[in-house]
Design a protein around this motif. Sequence first.
Motif, mmCIF file in Angstrom:
data_model
loop_
_atom_site.group_PDB
_atom_site.id
_atom_site.type_symbol
_atom_site.label_atom_id
_atom_site.label_comp_id
_atom_site.label_asym_id
_atom_site.label_seq_id
_atom_site.Cartn_x
_atom_site.Cartn_y
_atom_site.Cartn_z
ATOM 1 N N GLN A 73 65.285 52.529 96.574
ATOM 2 C CA GLN A 73 66.668 52.981 96.397
ATOM 3 C C GLN A 73 66.865 53.595 95.016
ATOM 4 O OE1 GLN A 73 69.341 53.042 98.392
ATOM 5 N NE2 GLN A 73 68.245 52.213 100.156
ATOM 6 N N VAL A 74 67.769 54.548 94.971
ATOM 7 C CA VAL A 74 68.140 55.196 93.716
ATOM 8 C C VAL A 74 69.627 54.971 93.509
ATOM 9 C CG1 VAL A 74 68.359 57.382 92.495
ATOM 10 C CG2 VAL A 74 66.333 56.939 93.898
ATOM 11 N N GLN A 75 69.982 54.560 92.314
ATOM 12 C CA GLN A 75 71.387 54.405 91.947
ATOM 13 C C GLN A 75 71.773 55.552 91.021
ATOM 14 O OE1 GLN A 75 69.192 51.517 91.347
ATOM 15 N NE2 GLN A 75 69.539 51.204 93.527
ATOM 16 N N LEU A 76 72.932 56.131 91.287
ATOM 17 C CA LEU A 76 73.429 57.251 90.493
ATOM 18 C C LEU A 76 74.757 56.862 89.866
ATOM 19 C CD1 LEU A 76 72.711 60.169 92.996
ATOM 20 C CD2 LEU A 76 71.332 59.475 91.038
ATOM 21 N N VAL A 77 74.863 57.045 88.569
ATOM 22 C CA VAL A 77 76.106 56.767 87.856
ATOM 23 C C VAL A 77 76.566 58.053 87.183
ATOM 24 C CG1 VAL A 77 77.209 55.429 86.040
ATOM 25 C CG2 VAL A 77 75.459 54.364 87.489
ATOM 26 N N GLU A 78 77.755 58.491 87.534
ATOM 27 C CA GLU A 78 78.317 59.737 87.014
ATOM 28 C C GLU A 78 79.375 59.437 85.952
ATOM 29 O OE1 GLU A 78 78.165 61.806 91.453
ATOM 30 O OE2 GLU A 78 79.914 60.732 90.699
ATOM 31 N N SER A 79 79.538 60.382 85.057
ATOM 32 C CA SER A 79 80.607 60.276 84.065
ATOM 33 C C SER A 79 80.990 61.666 83.604
ATOM 34 C CB SER A 79 80.152 59.437 82.872
ATOM 35 O OG SER A 79 79.051 60.038 82.224
ATOM 36 N N GLY A 80 82.171 61.767 83.005
ATOM 37 C CA GLY A 80 82.559 63.003 82.350
ATOM 38 C C GLY A 80 83.652 63.807 82.999
ATOM 39 N N GLY A 81 84.129 63.409 84.151
ATOM 40 C CA GLY A 81 85.212 64.158 84.769
ATOM 41 C C GLY A 81 86.513 63.967 84.003
ATOM 42 N N GLY A 82 87.535 64.685 84.456
ATOM 43 C CA GLY A 82 88.840 64.545 83.813
ATOM 44 C C GLY A 82 89.732 65.732 84.042
ATOM 45 N N LEU A 83 90.766 65.798 83.221
ATOM 46 C CA LEU A 83 91.760 66.865 83.302
ATOM 47 C C LEU A 83 91.603 67.784 82.103
ATOM 48 C CD1 LEU A 83 94.399 68.138 84.448
ATOM 49 C CD2 LEU A 83 95.644 66.436 83.076
ATOM 50 N N LYS A 120 64.266 63.416 96.591
ATOM 51 C CA LYS A 120 62.912 63.002 96.264
ATOM 52 C C LYS A 120 61.910 63.833 97.071
ATOM 53 C CE LYS A 120 62.221 58.662 95.357
ATOM 54 N NZ LYS A 120 62.076 57.190 95.451
ATOM 55 N N ARG A 121 60.686 63.808 96.621
ATOM 56 C CA ARG A 121 59.645 64.580 97.320
ATOM 57 C C ARG A 121 59.428 64.067 98.737
ATOM 58 N NH1 ARG A 121 57.746 64.358 92.001
ATOM 59 N NH2 ARG A 121 57.657 66.421 91.026
ATOM 60 N N SER A 122 59.799 62.827 98.981
ATOM 61 C CA SER A 122 59.668 62.245 100.315
ATOM 62 C C SER A 122 60.706 62.797 101.289
ATOM 63 C CB SER A 122 59.827 60.723 100.231
ATOM 64 O OG SER A 122 61.135 60.394 99.788
ATOM 65 N N GLY A 123 61.744 63.435 100.726
ATOM 66 C CA GLY A 123 62.846 63.898 101.550
ATOM 67 C C GLY A 123 64.070 63.000 101.476
ATOM 68 N N ASP A 124 63.904 61.813 100.921
ATOM 69 C CA ASP A 124 65.054 60.930 100.734
ATOM 70 C C ASP A 124 66.015 61.559 99.740
ATOM 71 O OD1 ASP A 124 63.021 57.922 100.842
ATOM 72 O OD2 ASP A 124 63.924 59.099 102.461
ATOM 73 N N ASN A 125 67.293 61.417 100.005
ATOM 74 C CA ASN A 125 68.273 61.966 99.073
ATOM 75 C C ASN A 125 69.409 60.974 98.881
ATOM 76 O OD1 ASN A 125 70.905 63.436 100.632
ATOM 77 N ND2 ASN A 125 69.139 62.944 101.905
ATOM 78 N N TYR A 126 70.058 61.095 97.735
ATOM 79 C CA TYR A 126 71.085 60.154 97.329
ATOM 80 C C TYR A 126 72.261 60.895 96.698
ATOM 81 C CZ TYR A 126 67.169 56.964 97.867
ATOM 82 O OH TYR A 126 66.102 56.270 98.369
ATOM 83 N N TRP A 127 73.456 60.312 96.886
ATOM 84 C CA TRP A 127 74.681 60.887 96.330
ATOM 85 C C TRP A 127 75.338 59.911 95.373
ATOM 86 C CZ3 TRP A 127 76.104 65.846 97.284
ATOM 87 C CH2 TRP A 127 75.532 66.483 98.389
ATOM 88 N N GLY A 128 75.957 60.455 94.344
ATOM 89 C CA GLY A 128 76.790 59.650 93.478
ATOM 90 C C GLY A 128 78.148 59.417 94.118
#
Length: 118
Positions: free
Chosen positions: A1-11, A101-109
């Motif tokens: 599993q891959v965990q994705l943490v996003e930051s930086g959005g706003g107005l 990933k090269r395996s084809g697995d994909n992940y979303w934040g």
Amino acid sequence: QVQLVESGGGLVQAGGSLRLSCTASGSIFSIDVMGWYRQAPGKQRELVAVIRSDGITNYADSVKGRFTISRNNDNAKKTVVLQMNSLRPIDTAVYYCHVLKRSGDNYWGQGTQVTVSS
């Protein structure tokens, strides 16, 4: 599993800048493509920019010359950054980090809101 943490959005006002960051952790070995997509209300999710492990980039026509994508391939974590300049109200959307990933697995934040006021 891959965990994705996003930051930086706003107005931000039109013409301004924002910097989005996404850090991947967990099973990050063999991550190939990292990138950003966005989804505005009532519209389909669309590609904004992606960057491959070899550094090759691809941008949506609507953001070329205004947005820059970059990545850091640290052994312990991988980070992808989207620098957004000259923002326009039409850029308002929820921005999602994505990795493939090269395996084809994909992940979303989880998504981060970007709002550009006129």
